[in-house]
Write an enzyme that holds these catalytic residues in place. Sequence first.
Site, short mmCIF file in Angstrom:
data_model
loop_
_atom_site.label_atom_id
_atom_site.label_comp_id
_atom_site.label_asym_id
_atom_site.label_seq_id
_atom_site.Cartn_x
_atom_site.Cartn_y
_atom_site.Cartn_z
N ASN A 78 -20.87 28.72 -7.92
CA ASN A 78 -21.92 29.70 -8.19
C ASN A 78 -22.35 30.45 -6.93
O ASN A 78 -23.27 31.26 -6.97
CB ASN A 78 -23.15 29.01 -8.78
CG ASN A 78 -22.82 28.28 -10.07
OD1 ASN A 78 -22.23 28.86 -10.97
ND2 ASN A 78 -23.19 27.02 -10.16
N LYS A 81 -24.80 21.16 -17.65
CA LYS A 81 -25.62 21.09 -16.44
C LYS A 81 -25.57 22.42 -15.71
O LYS A 81 -26.59 22.92 -15.22
CB LYS A 81 -25.14 19.96 -15.53
CG LYS A 81 -25.90 19.87 -14.21
CD LYS A 81 -25.23 20.64 -13.08
CE LYS A 81 -26.10 20.65 -11.82
NZ LYS A 81 -25.46 21.39 -10.71
N ASP A 134 -25.99 25.85 0.42
CA ASP A 134 -27.16 25.04 0.05
C ASP A 134 -27.69 24.27 1.26
O ASP A 134 -26.95 23.53 1.91
CB ASP A 134 -26.81 24.05 -1.06
CG ASP A 134 -26.59 24.75 -2.39
OD1 ASP A 134 -26.91 25.94 -2.49
OD2 ASP A 134 -26.08 24.09 -3.32
N ARG A 136 -19.16 19.32 -8.40
CA ARG A 136 -19.85 19.10 -9.68
C ARG A 136 -19.34 17.86 -10.41
O ARG A 136 -20.12 17.02 -10.85
CB ARG A 136 -19.72 20.34 -10.57
CG ARG A 136 -20.62 20.34 -11.78
CD ARG A 136 -20.37 21.57 -12.65
NE ARG A 136 -20.40 22.79 -11.85
CZ ARG A 136 -19.89 23.96 -12.23
NH1 ARG A 136 -19.29 24.05 -13.40
NH2 ARG A 136 -19.97 25.02 -11.48
N ASP A 183 -22.33 26.61 5.46
CA ASP A 183 -22.55 26.09 4.12
C ASP A 183 -23.64 26.96 3.49
O ASP A 183 -24.35 27.69 4.20
CB ASP A 183 -22.99 24.63 4.19
CG ASP A 183 -23.23 24.01 2.83
OD1 ASP A 183 -22.56 24.41 1.87
OD2 ASP A 183 -24.11 23.13 2.73
#
Length: 218
Positions: A118, A76, A11, A49, A9
């Site tokens: 992103n 956002k 994050d 998201r 992953d």
Amino acid sequence: MAIKAFLFDLDGVIVDTAIYHYQAWRRLANELGFDISEEFNERLKGVSRMESLDLILAEGGQTLSDERKQELATQKNEWYLELVSRMTPDDILPGVAPFFSQVRKAGLKTALGSVSKNAPLILERIGMGEVFDAIIDGNKISKGKPDPEVFTKGAAELEVQPDECVVFEDAVAGIEAGKRGGMHTVGLGSPDVLTQADMVAPSLEHLTVDQVLERFQG
């Protein structure tokens, strides 16, 4: 079965952009007339998201049209991108570089499995765009975690079987995704939270490749 690939992953494993997500989501909530706490933000880890937005709107007791939700999600993301565009290699979490050096020496394949659209931008900013043999991000999948798609696609691109893979995750949804994909899982964080992981460590800084291979290859 020999372990042939490590899937990561982004994050909370390679970098920690949770604070940027929180700042952007909180700004959005504030503009809608309510607030969200850091504790609530923990529920958004590993979630897409639009799913995150739905959770936030439910928290604020608001119901909006799909069109308006899309506008808010885009806003956002623009705020979030402003923050992550300032990232540098200094933002790579401690222990990541040495661990990846060990991975390469061990001859293991690597893939990124992130629901973030992103991810390529972040990898570019931190100088890790060329590190992975395969990159699966939110632009390549239709289902977010805990669906295993992001990891099963990674294994397919690496041309390895699921049980030849080890998934590294900091989120409950990510651990579930790895296990549903038939893979071994390493949770990075608290063992009290990541109860379903096959192995848990505080971070990559506290792990060696040999320890992981010994755990899953016997």
